[in-house]
Scaffold this motif. Sequence first.
Motif, PDB file in Angstrom:
ATOM      1  N   ALA A  26      42.970   4.270 -35.807  1.00 34.37           N
ATOM      2  CA  ALA A  26      42.505   3.076 -35.106  1.00 34.37           C
ATOM      3  C   ALA A  26      42.423   3.255 -33.593  1.00 34.37           C
ATOM      4  O   ALA A  26      41.955   2.361 -32.887  1.00 34.37           O
ATOM      5  N   ARG A  27      42.843   4.403 -33.089  1.00 30.91           N
ATOM      6  CA  ARG A  27      42.863   4.631 -31.649  1.00 30.91           C
ATOM      7  C   ARG A  27      41.929   5.788 -31.279  1.00 30.91           C
ATOM      8  O   ARG A  27      41.580   6.615 -32.127  1.00 30.91           O
ATOM      9  N   PRO A  28      41.512   5.870 -30.033  1.00 24.68           N
ATOM     10  CA  PRO A  28      40.664   6.983 -29.600  1.00 24.68           C
ATOM     11  C   PRO A  28      41.389   8.317 -29.714  1.00 24.68           C
ATOM     12  O   PRO A  28      42.619   8.381 -29.792  1.00 24.68           O
TER      13      PRO A  28
ATOM     14  N   VAL B 246      32.373  13.305 -28.185  1.00 27.12           N
ATOM     15  CA  VAL B 246      33.566  12.500 -28.452  1.00 27.12           C
ATOM     16  C   VAL B 246      33.916  11.657 -27.234  1.00 27.12           C
ATOM     17  O   VAL B 246      34.224  10.458 -27.355  1.00 27.12           O
ATOM     18  N   ARG B 247      33.870  12.217 -26.052  1.00 25.71           N
ATOM     19  CA  ARG B 247      34.183  11.458 -24.838  1.00 25.71           C
ATOM     20  C   ARG B 247      33.261  10.252 -24.686  1.00 25.71           C
ATOM     21  O   ARG B 247      33.678   9.182 -24.238  1.00 25.71           O
TER      22      ARG B 247
ATOM     23  N   SER C 243      37.317   5.006 -31.626  1.00 24.78           N
ATOM     24  CA  SER C 243      38.463   5.250 -32.505  1.00 24.78           C
ATOM     25  C   SER C 243      38.196   6.496 -33.323  1.00 24.78           C
ATOM     26  O   SER C 243      37.034   6.900 -33.512  1.00 24.78           O
ATOM     27  N   VAL C 244      39.270   7.110 -33.805  1.00 32.18           N
ATOM     28  CA  VAL C 244      39.120   8.293 -34.654  1.00 32.18           C
ATOM     29  C   VAL C 244      38.331   7.938 -35.910  1.00 32.18           C
ATOM     30  O   VAL C 244      37.465   8.701 -36.360  1.00 32.18           O
TER      31      VAL C 244
ATOM     32  N   ALA D 108      30.831   8.672 -37.792  1.00 33.22           N
ATOM     33  CA  ALA D 108      29.579   9.026 -37.120  1.00 33.22           C
ATOM     34  C   ALA D 108      29.328  10.525 -37.083  1.00 33.22           C
ATOM     35  O   ALA D 108      28.232  10.946 -36.701  1.00 33.22           O
ATOM     36  N   PHE D 109      30.325  11.328 -37.477  1.00 31.27           N
ATOM     37  CA  PHE D 109      30.212  12.773 -37.341  1.00 31.27           C
ATOM     38  C   PHE D 109      29.496  13.382 -38.547  1.00 31.27           C
ATOM     39  O   PHE D 109      29.880  14.413 -39.066  1.00 31.27           O
TER      40      PHE D 109
END
Length: 444
Positions: A298-300, A329-330, A335-336, A342-343
Motif C-alpha cells: 500500500a506504500r510507495p 517507478v519514480r 504504491s507497490v 502497471a508493470f
Amino acid sequence: MSPGNQLVLGVNLQGFGQRPAAWRVQDVAPADLIGPDFWQNLGRIAERGRLDAVFFADNPSAGNPNLRALGLLEPFTALQSIAQATEHLGLVGTASTTYNDPVELAERLLSLDLVTGGRLAWNAVTTYNPAVSGNFGLDGNPDRPSRYARAAEFVDVVTRLWRSAGSGATVDHVGDQLEVHARLDQPPSAQGHPVVFQAGGSDQGRDLAARFAEGVFSVELTLDAAVQNRLALRDAAARIGRHPDSVKVVPGLSVVLGSTEREATALYDRLEELAPEGYAEATLGSYLDVDVTTLDPARPVPDHVLDRTIDEASYSKSLGYRRTVVRWVRENNTSVRDLVRAFGGYGARIVVGTPEQVADSIEQWFLAGAADGFNLMIDRFPTGLEEIVDHVIPILTDRGLFRREYGERTLRGRFAETHPDSPHPDTDSVSVSLSVSERERSAR
C-alpha cells in the motif's frame, strides 16, 4: 520534429507471445515452438501487414519453460525457415559478441543474407545473463567494460569483412581483444551486407550503437526520456561523421488489444491471473534489486531502494533496463500494488486498449521524435499479431504513417525509404556540422 515520414515496424517473436500465459488462451501445442509451421505462419501474417521485420532474441542458456517458453530454436535457424515462407519480410536475429567468433559469424550471416535476397539483420549484444557463461565453460561473464571493449572490436571486424567480401582483400586486425587475419570469398548480398542492430541502453551501448548500428532497440518507458535518448544517439552518430538519419531508434512496445478499452483490460487481467504466481513482482524486483513481496503493497517503493548505488562494471543485468525502470517507478510511485499492476510490459512500455488507442500512442511518440518506429511485443501469437495486422496497421496506413505496399525489397533499402531525402545508410559517411539536438530543437 517528426523523425521521418514513415514508421519502422517490427515484431518481437517471443514464443507464444509476450504474456507468459499466452499459451493458455489459444489453441496451440508445446511442440509448435520447435517446428516450422508456427513460425512460418507468423512470418506470413507479418508480411501481410507489410511489417519491416520479425525479430528473435537469443539467450543461450537453460531456463524454466514452465515460466515462459522462449528461445527453443537458435534465432538464425528459425529465421531461415521464415524466409522460405516470405518474400519481403526483414529477418533480425541476435548473436553475442562475447560468445562467438567474428570470422565464422560474418561468413554465416552474410551467407544467409545472400540466400534471403538481402533481408537479414544482426542484433549485436554483449550477453549479460550470468547463466550463459557456464554453457561456454566459464565461471562467469566478463565484466561490462571488457564485454563492450570486445564488442567494439568484434563489430568493427565483422563489418570490415562484409564490406570487403568477394574482393579478395584480407582484413587484418590486431587489437586488445581480438586478432584477425581473414577474408570472405562470398560476394556482397543484394543489400551489401546484413543490417546491424544493437540492443543496449547503457552509455557503452549507446557508444557502440553510434559507431555501428543502423537500428537500435531502445528500452525507454517515458516519452521525455525517449526523446532525449533518441537525440543523444543521433548526436553521438553525427559527432563521428555518420548521418543521424542512418540510425533508426525502435523502442519495444507491448500491446494488448480489445474492441473496447474494457475488453482489452479484461483480457490483460485474465492473462495476468493465468501467469505464474508472482511473475510481475519477480520481474520488477529483478530490475530494482529487491524482493518486492517484502515491501508494503500500500506504500510507495522506498527511496533507499531507488537510490541504491550499484557497481556498473560488475552489474550482472541490463543497465539500460534498470535505469529506465527506476525512472518509471519514480514517476509512478503511488504504491507497490499499483506499480505491479502497471508493470505489464515487464520492462517495456505497454498499451492496453483499442486499435485506435494503440495507433494514437504510436503516432504520439513518433511525431514527438521519441522513436523512428517500434519493435512490437504482442500479447499472444498468432492471435494478437493477426489483430495488429487487421486493425492497427490500417489505421496507421490511413494516417499516412505507414506504407501501403512494400517498396524496396531489401531491409536496408526500406530503412532508407523512411528518410527519402537522406543518403543511403550504407553509403559513405557525411559530416554534420550542426549538432542534431540544436537542429531538431530549433525546428520544433
